[in-house]
Write a protein that holds these residues in place. Structure first.
Motif, short mmCIF file in Angstrom:
data_model
loop_
_atom_site.label_atom_id
_atom_site.label_comp_id
_atom_site.label_asym_id
_atom_site.label_seq_id
_atom_site.Cartn_x
_atom_site.Cartn_y
_atom_site.Cartn_z
N VAL A 80 -10.48 5.55 -8.91
CA VAL A 80 -10.27 4.67 -7.88
C VAL A 80 -8.59 3.88 -7.96
O VAL A 80 -8.17 2.72 -8.70
CB VAL A 80 -10.80 3.30 -8.17
CG1 VAL A 80 -11.08 2.44 -7.39
CG2 VAL A 80 -12.21 3.68 -8.01
N PRO A 81 -7.78 5.27 -6.74
CA PRO A 81 -6.58 4.14 -6.67
C PRO A 81 -5.91 2.88 -6.33
O PRO A 81 -7.18 2.91 -5.22
CB PRO A 81 -5.62 6.16 -5.47
CG PRO A 81 -7.17 5.99 -4.91
CD PRO A 81 -8.68 5.38 -5.74
N GLU A 82 -5.20 2.76 -6.80
CA GLU A 82 -4.50 1.41 -6.17
C GLU A 82 -4.30 1.80 -4.96
O GLU A 82 -3.79 2.29 -4.20
CB GLU A 82 -3.59 0.89 -6.62
CG GLU A 82 -3.49 0.37 -8.62
CD GLU A 82 -4.36 -0.41 -8.68
OE1 GLU A 82 -4.18 -1.13 -7.54
OE2 GLU A 82 -3.85 -1.13 -9.78
N THR A 83 -4.65 0.44 -4.43
CA THR A 83 -3.68 0.81 -2.39
C THR A 83 -2.52 0.89 -2.10
O THR A 83 -2.45 -0.26 -2.46
CB THR A 83 -4.37 -1.22 -2.07
OG1 THR A 83 -6.34 -0.80 -2.27
CG2 THR A 83 -4.01 -0.50 -0.08
N LEU B 59 -4.74 -6.90 5.33
CA LEU B 59 -3.47 -7.25 4.74
C LEU B 59 -3.08 -7.31 3.22
O LEU B 59 -2.24 -6.51 2.62
CB LEU B 59 -2.55 -8.40 5.34
CG LEU B 59 -2.48 -7.89 6.43
CD1 LEU B 59 -1.16 -9.44 7.16
CD2 LEU B 59 -1.18 -7.23 6.69
N ALA B 60 -3.91 -8.26 2.98
CA ALA B 60 -3.64 -7.91 1.03
C ALA B 60 -4.62 -7.12 0.75
O ALA B 60 -3.95 -6.18 -0.46
CB ALA B 60 -5.35 -9.11 0.83
N ILE C 101 -3.92 -7.51 -3.61
CA ILE C 101 -5.84 -6.47 -3.99
C ILE C 101 -5.38 -5.59 -3.97
O ILE C 101 -5.22 -5.41 -2.66
CB ILE C 101 -6.71 -7.62 -3.29
CG1 ILE C 101 -5.77 -9.54 -3.17
CG2 ILE C 101 -8.30 -7.52 -3.36
CD1 ILE C 101 -6.02 -10.05 -4.59
N SER C 102 -6.42 -4.77 -5.15
CA SER C 102 -6.41 -3.23 -5.24
C SER C 102 -7.98 -3.34 -5.43
O SER C 102 -8.90 -3.70 -5.67
CB SER C 102 -6.29 -2.54 -6.47
OG SER C 102 -6.53 -2.99 -7.74
N LEU D 179 -12.01 -5.01 -7.22
CA LEU D 179 -13.53 -5.08 -6.54
C LEU D 179 -14.17 -5.06 -7.58
O LEU D 179 -15.51 -5.38 -6.91
CB LEU D 179 -13.53 -5.31 -5.05
CG LEU D 179 -12.03 -5.60 -4.00
CD1 LEU D 179 -13.01 -5.09 -2.67
CD2 LEU D 179 -11.69 -6.40 -4.19
N SER D 180 -13.75 -4.25 -8.39
CA SER D 180 -15.32 -4.09 -9.27
C SER D 180 -16.10 -4.77 -10.18
O SER D 180 -15.09 -5.62 -10.29
CB SER D 180 -14.59 -2.62 -10.83
OG SER D 180 -13.77 -1.61 -9.67
#
Length: 225
Positions: free
Chosen positions: A129-132, A212-213, A219-220, A224-225
């Motif tokens: 789950v890569p960072e944004t 944008l977040a 926020i990555s 959200l997990s």
């Protein structure tokens, strides 16, 4: 000139497509053509991509009259993506505002311009789950702990990659962060100001705030997990 994200806001479905591309872990290109968002995933099945106009082109910019039929090429060399325009185009190709001469290695967040069209190169970090990846136009700001919790709750419906995900409602956010709805509204108004989305129509503010977040890395997807 509209950038790859459009002049103001992505739709929830478009934002979901971007998150899915980032989740894949593969580099990708993001642009708009014919009023629609386009994404080209640069995975193991692709070592070469063309930019221009026509049916055989990978990055098709048919509605941009300043783009040549074969304008530029992208090529993977040693696991790294490069762009080359050795006189292929009449009007040239640009990387981060500088005219390209020959070949250049691409890095995450590079903004490419062909004619009047901007194309964003994104290279999410490796991992399940890569960072944004940070966007070049993301606002530089800091969040309070409460604002960050509210943003995570607002973005949470996008966690599972559902095609019809939309930002959480004020009540859903309030329930998650244990605040009143009025308090949540107040924090959201402050966030709209921080992220400079206040002038947008009301029905676009929340989607743009989520976009944008996530794009800024504040926020990555992992949060959200």
């Amino acid at each position: 000139m509209a950038g790859p994200a459009g002049p103001h806001s992505a739709t929830p479905a478009e934002l979901q497509d971007r998150i899915a591309a980032e989740r894949s872990g593969w580099p990708f290109l993001l642009w708009r053509a014919g009023g629609e968002q386009r994404i080209l995933l640069l995975d193991d099945d692709l070592d070469h991509a063309t930019v221009g106009r026509g049916d055989e082109i990978d990055v098709g910019l048919d509605d941009d009259g300043q783009v040549s039929r074969l304008h530029a090429e992208l090529e993977r060399i040693g696991g790294q993506w490069t762009i080359v325009d050795d006189g292929l185009s009449r009007n040239g190709s640009f990387v981060n505002g500088q005219r390209l001469g020959g070949r250049r290695r691409l890095r995450d967040g590079d903004e490419l311009r062909f004619g009047s069209t901007s194309v964003s190169f994104r290279a999410p970090p490796a991992g399940d789950v890569p960072e944004t990846a940070a966007a070049t136009d993301a606002p530089a700001l800091e969040l309070t702990e409460t604002q960050r919790r509210i943003l995570v709750a607002l973005c949470r419906p996008f966690r599972d990659g559902g095609a019809y995900a939309t930002p959480a409602t004020n009540q859903q956010v309030a329930d998650e962060v244990h605040l009143s709805v009025d308090a949540v509204k107040g924090h959201l108004r402050a966030l709209f100001t921080k992220f400079a989305v206040g002038p947008l129509p009301q029905n676009q503010k929340r989607v743009r705030l989520v976009e944008l977040a996530l794009r800024s890395g504040l926020i990555s997807v992992r949060d959200l997990s």
